[in-house]
Design a protein around this motif. Sequence first.
Motif, mmCIF file in Angstrom:
data_model
loop_
_atom_site.group_PDB
_atom_site.id
_atom_site.type_symbol
_atom_site.label_atom_id
_atom_site.label_comp_id
_atom_site.label_asym_id
_atom_site.label_seq_id
_atom_site.Cartn_x
_atom_site.Cartn_y
_atom_site.Cartn_z
ATOM 1 N N PHE A 66 -1.587 10.739 -4.268
ATOM 2 C CA PHE A 66 -2.687 10.192 -3.503
ATOM 3 C C PHE A 66 -2.714 11.063 -2.295
ATOM 4 O O PHE A 66 -1.752 11.227 -1.445
ATOM 5 C CB PHE A 66 -2.549 8.771 -3.069
ATOM 6 C CG PHE A 66 -3.546 8.220 -2.317
ATOM 7 C CD1 PHE A 66 -4.899 7.659 -2.810
ATOM 8 C CD2 PHE A 66 -3.417 7.794 -0.865
ATOM 9 C CE1 PHE A 66 -5.736 7.132 -1.867
ATOM 10 C CE2 PHE A 66 -4.346 7.528 -0.111
ATOM 11 C CZ PHE A 66 -5.653 7.250 -0.574
ATOM 12 N N SER A 67 -3.983 11.261 -1.725
ATOM 13 C CA SER A 67 -4.277 11.797 -0.420
ATOM 14 C C SER A 67 -5.403 11.291 0.194
ATOM 15 O O SER A 67 -6.638 11.142 -0.610
ATOM 16 C CB SER A 67 -4.318 13.491 -0.643
ATOM 17 O OG SER A 67 -4.989 13.888 0.914
ATOM 18 N N SER A 68 -5.370 10.682 1.339
ATOM 19 C CA SER A 68 -6.564 10.136 2.002
ATOM 20 C C SER A 68 -7.731 11.282 2.154
ATOM 21 O O SER A 68 -8.710 11.012 2.759
ATOM 22 C CB SER A 68 -6.291 9.356 3.289
ATOM 23 O OG SER A 68 -5.765 10.215 4.210
ATOM 24 N N ASN A 69 -7.246 12.502 2.041
ATOM 25 C CA ASN A 69 -8.457 13.585 2.521
ATOM 26 C C ASN A 69 -9.135 13.836 1.261
ATOM 27 O O ASN A 69 -9.944 14.505 1.234
ATOM 28 C CB ASN A 69 -7.491 14.918 2.722
ATOM 29 C CG ASN A 69 -6.730 14.787 4.033
ATOM 30 O OD1 ASN A 69 -7.544 14.181 4.998
ATOM 31 N ND2 ASN A 69 -5.580 15.492 4.126
ATOM 32 N N HIS A 70 -8.856 13.334 0.174
ATOM 33 C CA HIS A 70 -9.478 13.527 -1.008
ATOM 34 C C HIS A 70 -11.166 12.487 -1.041
ATOM 35 O O HIS A 70 -10.951 11.390 -0.248
ATOM 36 C CB HIS A 70 -9.069 12.971 -2.384
ATOM 37 C CG HIS A 70 -7.970 14.176 -2.650
ATOM 38 N ND1 HIS A 70 -6.902 13.483 -3.539
ATOM 39 C CD2 HIS A 70 -8.026 15.311 -2.742
ATOM 40 C CE1 HIS A 70 -5.989 14.892 -3.518
ATOM 41 N NE2 HIS A 70 -6.769 15.964 -3.075
ATOM 42 N N ASP A 71 -11.862 12.834 -1.826
ATOM 43 C CA ASP A 71 -13.165 11.966 -1.751
ATOM 44 C C ASP A 71 -13.109 10.637 -2.689
ATOM 45 O O ASP A 71 -13.964 9.833 -2.276
ATOM 46 C CB ASP A 71 -14.566 13.012 -2.415
ATOM 47 C CG ASP A 71 -14.645 13.946 -1.460
ATOM 48 O OD1 ASP A 71 -14.299 13.908 -0.266
ATOM 49 O OD2 ASP A 71 -15.113 15.001 -2.160
ATOM 50 N N TYR A 72 -12.297 10.751 -3.628
ATOM 51 C CA TYR A 72 -12.402 9.360 -4.764
ATOM 52 C C TYR A 72 -10.921 9.178 -4.915
ATOM 53 O O TYR A 72 -9.947 9.796 -4.903
ATOM 54 C CB TYR A 72 -12.936 10.051 -5.888
ATOM 55 C CG TYR A 72 -14.332 10.438 -5.796
ATOM 56 C CD1 TYR A 72 -15.346 9.566 -5.667
ATOM 57 C CD2 TYR A 72 -14.434 11.767 -5.932
ATOM 58 C CE1 TYR A 72 -16.749 9.968 -5.683
ATOM 59 C CE2 TYR A 72 -15.901 12.219 -5.833
ATOM 60 C CZ TYR A 72 -16.934 11.421 -5.599
ATOM 61 O OH TYR A 72 -18.170 11.864 -5.415
ATOM 62 N N GLY A 100 -2.499 3.433 -14.481
ATOM 63 C CA GLY A 100 -2.046 2.248 -15.464
ATOM 64 C C GLY A 100 -0.980 1.212 -14.664
ATOM 65 O O GLY A 100 -0.880 0.236 -15.276
ATOM 66 N N TYR A 101 -0.269 2.124 -13.894
ATOM 67 C CA TYR A 101 0.727 0.999 -13.159
ATOM 68 C C TYR A 101 0.447 0.384 -11.970
ATOM 69 O O TYR A 101 1.370 -0.350 -11.257
ATOM 70 C CB TYR A 101 2.010 1.895 -12.864
ATOM 71 C CG TYR A 101 2.535 2.464 -14.340
ATOM 72 C CD1 TYR A 101 3.146 1.798 -15.202
ATOM 73 C CD2 TYR A 101 2.289 3.840 -14.722
ATOM 74 C CE1 TYR A 101 3.780 2.331 -16.630
ATOM 75 C CE2 TYR A 101 2.531 4.346 -15.864
ATOM 76 C CZ TYR A 101 3.205 3.683 -16.635
ATOM 77 O OH TYR A 101 3.890 4.147 -17.963
ATOM 78 N N GLY A 102 -0.719 0.645 -11.472
ATOM 79 C CA GLY A 102 -1.136 -0.146 -10.288
ATOM 80 C C GLY A 102 -1.016 1.017 -9.112
ATOM 81 O O GLY A 102 -1.244 0.729 -7.784
ATOM 82 N N ASN A 103 -0.712 2.185 -9.285
ATOM 83 C CA ASN A 103 -0.354 3.188 -8.103
ATOM 84 C C ASN A 103 -1.583 4.059 -7.831
ATOM 85 O O ASN A 103 -2.636 4.063 -8.601
ATOM 86 C CB ASN A 103 0.722 4.195 -8.542
ATOM 87 C CG ASN A 103 2.126 3.404 -8.616
ATOM 88 O OD1 ASN A 103 2.225 2.518 -8.151
ATOM 89 N ND2 ASN A 103 2.701 3.505 -9.976
ATOM 90 N N LEU A 104 -1.668 4.678 -6.658
ATOM 91 C CA LEU A 104 -2.905 5.193 -6.175
ATOM 92 C C LEU A 104 -2.811 6.721 -6.540
ATOM 93 O O LEU A 104 -2.033 7.350 -6.495
ATOM 94 C CB LEU A 104 -3.150 5.002 -4.900
ATOM 95 C CG LEU A 104 -3.593 3.454 -4.333
ATOM 96 C CD1 LEU A 104 -3.341 3.287 -2.798
ATOM 97 C CD2 LEU A 104 -4.976 3.164 -4.647
ATOM 98 N N GLU A 105 -4.174 7.069 -7.221
ATOM 99 C CA GLU A 105 -4.359 8.493 -7.492
ATOM 100 C C GLU A 105 -5.584 8.704 -6.885
ATOM 101 O O GLU A 105 -6.628 7.943 -6.714
ATOM 102 C CB GLU A 105 -4.439 8.674 -8.917
ATOM 103 C CG GLU A 105 -3.302 8.606 -9.736
ATOM 104 C CD GLU A 105 -3.582 9.013 -11.214
ATOM 105 O OE1 GLU A 105 -4.850 8.659 -11.745
ATOM 106 O OE2 GLU A 105 -2.737 9.054 -12.033
ATOM 107 N N ILE A 125 0.846 -1.319 0.015
ATOM 108 C CA ILE A 125 0.034 -0.035 -0.040
ATOM 109 C C ILE A 125 0.757 1.292 -0.234
ATOM 110 O O ILE A 125 0.727 2.127 -0.799
ATOM 111 C CB ILE A 125 -0.991 -0.147 1.182
ATOM 112 C CG1 ILE A 125 -2.131 -1.296 1.196
ATOM 113 C CG2 ILE A 125 -1.810 1.297 1.502
ATOM 114 C CD1 ILE A 125 -2.599 -1.703 2.365
ATOM 115 N N ALA A 126 1.913 1.296 0.766
ATOM 116 C CA ALA A 126 2.778 2.377 0.898
ATOM 117 C C ALA A 126 3.309 2.728 -0.338
ATOM 118 O O ALA A 126 3.433 3.525 -0.986
ATOM 119 C CB ALA A 126 3.969 2.247 2.134
ATOM 120 N N ASP A 127 4.007 1.633 -1.304
ATOM 121 C CA ASP A 127 4.528 1.756 -2.402
ATOM 122 C C ASP A 127 3.515 2.576 -3.627
ATOM 123 O O ASP A 127 3.822 3.196 -3.898
ATOM 124 C CB ASP A 127 4.946 0.625 -3.062
ATOM 125 C CG ASP A 127 6.176 0.073 -2.423
ATOM 126 O OD1 ASP A 127 7.055 0.885 -1.674
ATOM 127 O OD2 ASP A 127 6.939 -1.009 -2.619
#
Length: 130
Positions: A72-78, A83-88, A63-65
Amino acid sequence: MKQTITETKEMAQKLAKDLEFMDEHELYDAWHIRCEEFNYMDDSIFDMDDFNELMNGYEPTYIADRISFGEFSSNHDYFKFDGYGNLESTNYLSDFIDFEDFADEIMDNDNLADELVNAGLLEEWRDEDE
């Protein structure tokens, strides 16, 4: 009655505007119907409230990677996976959705259009005589 290219483009532009100004919850639902219809699960957008449930079972380093290599920010709504499996993440679905492409997909796929109309997310817009 067959539509001209100009009429079809105008209809697509109107549909794209309708999607763009759709209520966030309706747009979220419409996008999920689209992802399911085309089996484009990699395009899924998730509500941040579902983050813990969706990430349950993954190693913390995984998850950290995904977070450190994404935007990514957990303060966002969505959030979504790139395409690389990283979080946006974002507060606005419009950051993740191309409305013109979405409108074209709806116009080109009767099943998707019917599902969105039946779900009450779009009004019937096609010419009955086609």
